[in-house]
Design a protein around this motif. Sequence first.
Motif, mmCIF file in Angstrom:
data_model
loop_
_atom_site.group_PDB
_atom_site.id
_atom_site.type_symbol
_atom_site.label_atom_id
_atom_site.label_comp_id
_atom_site.label_asym_id
_atom_site.label_seq_id
_atom_site.Cartn_x
_atom_site.Cartn_y
_atom_site.Cartn_z
ATOM 1 N N PHE A 1 0.798 -0.992 0.028
ATOM 2 C CA PHE A 1 0.062 0.014 -0.136
ATOM 3 C C PHE A 1 0.708 1.284 0.119
ATOM 4 O O PHE A 1 0.222 2.564 -0.005
ATOM 5 N N THR A 2 2.096 0.992 -0.008
ATOM 6 C CA THR A 2 3.143 2.272 0.096
ATOM 7 C C THR A 2 3.960 2.364 -1.083
ATOM 8 O O THR A 2 4.460 3.652 -1.135
ATOM 9 N N GLY A 3 4.207 1.470 -1.829
ATOM 10 C CA GLY A 3 5.182 1.295 -2.974
ATOM 11 C C GLY A 3 4.868 0.900 -4.108
ATOM 12 O O GLY A 3 3.976 0.165 -4.176
ATOM 13 N N PRO A 4 5.854 0.789 -4.947
ATOM 14 C CA PRO A 4 5.662 -0.013 -6.279
ATOM 15 C C PRO A 4 5.689 -1.557 -5.913
ATOM 16 O O PRO A 4 6.347 -1.878 -4.831
ATOM 17 N N GLU A 5 5.055 -2.279 -6.770
ATOM 18 C CA GLU A 5 4.991 -3.686 -6.292
ATOM 19 C C GLU A 5 6.310 -4.507 -6.446
ATOM 20 O O GLU A 5 6.576 -5.533 -5.569
ATOM 21 N N GLU A 6 7.646 -4.210 -7.225
ATOM 22 C CA GLU A 6 8.685 -4.722 -7.067
ATOM 23 C C GLU A 6 9.424 -4.744 -5.636
ATOM 24 O O GLU A 6 10.384 -5.175 -5.483
ATOM 25 N N ASN A 7 8.857 -3.705 -4.866
ATOM 26 C CA ASN A 7 9.529 -3.707 -3.537
ATOM 27 C C ASN A 7 8.944 -4.577 -2.619
ATOM 28 O O ASN A 7 9.162 -4.402 -1.297
ATOM 29 N N VAL A 8 7.849 -5.365 -3.079
ATOM 30 C CA VAL A 8 7.009 -5.978 -2.001
ATOM 31 C C VAL A 8 7.498 -7.370 -2.049
ATOM 32 O O VAL A 8 7.571 -8.176 -3.011
ATOM 33 N N PRO A 9 8.413 -7.919 -1.007
ATOM 34 C CA PRO A 9 8.970 -9.274 -1.095
ATOM 35 C C PRO A 9 7.597 -10.246 -1.377
ATOM 36 O O PRO A 9 6.778 -10.460 -0.505
ATOM 37 N N GLY A 10 7.912 -11.490 -2.109
ATOM 38 C CA GLY A 10 7.204 -12.402 -2.390
ATOM 39 C C GLY A 10 5.934 -12.138 -3.151
ATOM 40 O O GLY A 10 4.966 -12.773 -3.254
ATOM 41 N N LEU A 11 5.840 -11.032 -3.979
ATOM 42 C CA LEU A 11 4.715 -10.464 -4.687
ATOM 43 C C LEU A 11 4.839 -10.723 -6.054
ATOM 44 O O LEU A 11 5.733 -10.524 -6.650
ATOM 45 N N TRP A 12 3.786 -11.488 -6.551
ATOM 46 C CA TRP A 12 3.568 -11.800 -8.094
ATOM 47 C C TRP A 12 2.404 -10.693 -8.499
ATOM 48 O O TRP A 12 1.424 -10.601 -7.827
ATOM 49 N N TYR A 13 2.721 -10.095 -9.713
ATOM 50 C CA TYR A 13 1.804 -8.909 -10.052
ATOM 51 C C TYR A 13 1.932 -8.925 -11.709
ATOM 52 O O TYR A 13 2.764 -9.545 -12.538
ATOM 53 N N ARG A 14 0.979 -8.243 -12.157
ATOM 54 C CA ARG A 14 0.819 -8.109 -13.679
ATOM 55 C C ARG A 14 1.302 -6.505 -14.022
ATOM 56 O O ARG A 14 0.880 -5.743 -13.292
ATOM 57 N N GLU A 15 2.096 -6.478 -15.097
ATOM 58 C CA GLU A 15 2.454 -5.254 -15.535
ATOM 59 C C GLU A 15 2.505 -5.058 -16.860
ATOM 60 O O GLU A 15 3.296 -6.095 -17.733
ATOM 61 N N GLU A 16 1.369 -4.420 -17.774
ATOM 62 C CA GLU A 16 1.507 -4.375 -19.122
ATOM 63 C C GLU A 16 1.310 -5.690 -19.829
ATOM 64 O O GLU A 16 2.081 -5.948 -20.691
ATOM 65 N N GLY A 17 0.460 -6.336 -19.098
ATOM 66 C CA GLY A 17 0.253 -7.717 -19.581
ATOM 67 C C GLY A 17 1.153 -8.794 -19.433
ATOM 68 O O GLY A 17 0.714 -9.967 -19.685
ATOM 69 N N ASN A 18 1.974 -8.429 -18.625
ATOM 70 C CA ASN A 18 3.066 -9.592 -18.238
ATOM 71 C C ASN A 18 3.103 -9.835 -16.619
ATOM 72 O O ASN A 18 2.739 -8.912 -16.015
ATOM 73 N N VAL A 19 3.477 -11.205 -16.233
ATOM 74 C CA VAL A 19 3.401 -11.702 -15.085
ATOM 75 C C VAL A 19 4.887 -11.314 -14.611
ATOM 76 O O VAL A 19 5.939 -11.717 -15.267
ATOM 77 N N LYS A 20 5.145 -10.663 -13.477
ATOM 78 C CA LYS A 20 6.319 -10.577 -12.941
ATOM 79 C C LYS A 20 6.301 -10.816 -11.332
ATOM 80 O O LYS A 20 5.250 -10.970 -10.703
ATOM 81 N N VAL A 21 7.533 -10.847 -10.881
ATOM 82 C CA VAL A 21 7.640 -11.074 -9.232
ATOM 83 C C VAL A 21 8.838 -10.220 -8.871
ATOM 84 O O VAL A 21 9.838 -10.193 -9.514
ATOM 85 N N SER A 22 8.382 -9.772 -7.673
ATOM 86 C CA SER A 22 9.608 -9.166 -6.817
ATOM 87 C C SER A 22 10.621 -9.910 -6.688
ATOM 88 O O SER A 22 10.816 -10.996 -6.315
ATOM 89 N N ASP A 23 12.057 -9.384 -6.731
ATOM 90 C CA ASP A 23 13.145 -9.915 -6.466
ATOM 91 C C ASP A 23 13.736 -9.751 -5.152
ATOM 92 O O ASP A 23 14.803 -9.929 -4.679
ATOM 93 N N LYS A 24 12.713 -9.050 -4.167
ATOM 94 C CA LYS A 24 13.258 -8.517 -2.811
ATOM 95 C C LYS A 24 12.934 -10.027 -1.996
ATOM 96 O O LYS A 24 12.169 -10.641 -2.310
ATOM 97 N N PRO A 25 14.093 -10.317 -1.156
ATOM 98 C CA PRO A 25 14.287 -11.648 -0.473
ATOM 99 C C PRO A 25 12.939 -11.472 0.454
ATOM 100 O O PRO A 25 12.578 -10.678 1.178
ATOM 101 N N LEU A 26 12.557 -12.793 0.651
ATOM 102 C CA LEU A 26 11.252 -12.999 1.612
ATOM 103 C C LEU A 26 11.753 -13.678 2.650
ATOM 104 O O LEU A 26 11.921 -14.955 2.769
ATOM 105 N N ASP A 27 12.062 -13.207 3.642
ATOM 106 C CA ASP A 27 12.761 -13.583 4.801
ATOM 107 C C ASP A 27 11.450 -14.040 5.919
ATOM 108 O O ASP A 27 10.607 -13.564 5.977
#
Length: 567
Positions: A125-151
């Motif tokens: 709720f505070t920043g872009p999707e790529e900063n959320v550990p463990g998050l899979w999301y859609r961007e311009e029709g593509n599926v992406k996943v955050s590269d932030k470590p999920l501890d």
Amino acid sequence: MKFNKTLFVGLNASFSHTALALYSLVRMPLETEAVVREFTINENRDSVFRAIIEENADLVAFSCYIWNIDIVLTLARRIKAARPQTAILLGGPEVSYDAGQWIKRHAEIDLILSGEGEESLPLLFTGPEENVPGLWYREEGNVKVSDKPLDPVNLSSLPPVYRNFSFQDHKMYYYEASRGCPYRCSFCLSSNEPVRTVPMQQVKEELHALLKAKVMIVKFVDRTMNADPARFHEILRFISEEDNGITRFHMEIHPTALRDASIQQIQGLRKGLVQFEIGVQSTHEPTCQAIRRVGDTTRIGEVVARLRTAGNVHLHLDLIAGLPYEDMRAFASSFEHVMDMQPHMLQLGFLKLLRGSDLRKQAEQYGIRFPDDAPYEVVATKWMSPEDLFFLKDVESLVDHLYNTSCVQKTLLYFRYRTGSWWELFSALARFARENGYLQTSRKQTERYDLCLAFGRRIGSDETILQDLIRYDMLMQTWKWPASVPIRFDNWTAERFLSKEVQQVLAEIGRTDPKNGLRKTQGQHFQYDIHAYFGDGTPCKREHRLLFLYKEETSVHRIGKGMEWNI
């Protein structure tokens, strides 16, 4: 991302259950208006869909498990069709391990948050999707996943769930004092998590709130409550000192790790304060080694016997059918071992190959076959055919409806002696019930007695003994005699109840009011002593009268000679 209002949806397996995960998440600092709505998987889907739409949320978040994933996906598709602008977020164990596959296969899903969400969800709720550990999301029709470590989440940093909580009647409340497990059972997801604990002071604060609210049941979700003996001792001490006389605590323990000091402490608890679930799973050594299940069957039996003898703790033991190396003969041995421990309840479950579990990855190696839809329950193995598992389903049904309900305790014990073993008894019962249509009925309590009466006659039981046993078991359950069951029943007159011998029994137990002393009371004449058996399991021939008194629990008293005997 900006979501003004987020609706967290829990689809529970039963009305009495609560969605602990959702309440844990909404206690975090979320920059959104967070609303929790709970439903059950048995509710009308149109009604659930309408309730969700009427919340008018920007984001709908579902907590996903094997028992609700199909309904979640159905609702997600409907929401997207009705409100395309509403974002759909999935989380929970069912979607965490194959998150990429889920979001690629289901266009209605916008976001999947894998793993533990307490620390990563606020970032959504505070920043872009790529900063959320463990998050899979859609961007311009593509599926992406955050590269932030999920501890792993630090449980010490989490706010209490049950501080200023609005409790409801008739609900089971889950509580988590620790996360992860020191054991490595290959069928369990917790085997891959490090053990972390909630600070003891916070545990006490929340348990105090639950006890103050006088909730009926608190179920610890900790995988092994006694993994840390000192913490286990302190929790038992606290709930005993704060005991309100109503709340019952359900805990899963590992029996071989239970120390003598803990057993002695448990023996001193109020009857009904705690109930223990013990996952035996199998007593077949090759199976235990394959699933990395640590345990000594002899030691388990000793611990269960000591707890059973104390008489103040309900014991719930588990077996799993469909495990590696366990054929019908080996399973029969496991069944017999566990039933000889005399648990109050035996849960006969069937192996589920959970996403993320080690055993699912080894399924091909072990020849374990299962469907690719939840709950991923085994349908065949190298050692068990589908027909074997169908048969065990019948056995499970009868164990659940006859043994676990305690409605025919004395009758089953007699049948066990007649057939030679618990496995032979339930095998024969399963075949008889299937052949005679009892497994297709509505399972009313009276039908259970009908089944036992018919089965007892099939195996050549003495008719008088059979009638006495079933009549006794029925009266232990209810003071209202079901007329539909063809069992001999003595209709005592008021004069008999008011006899000197009966009044002496009532006086000894404090029922001195003539008007109320006989309320909910039954008296019966028996030809056999249900509590005295010969070595072959046959009750002793001894005519006597019993008075059944019904209050919180049924009590039974002998009338006349030997009146001091009661249970």
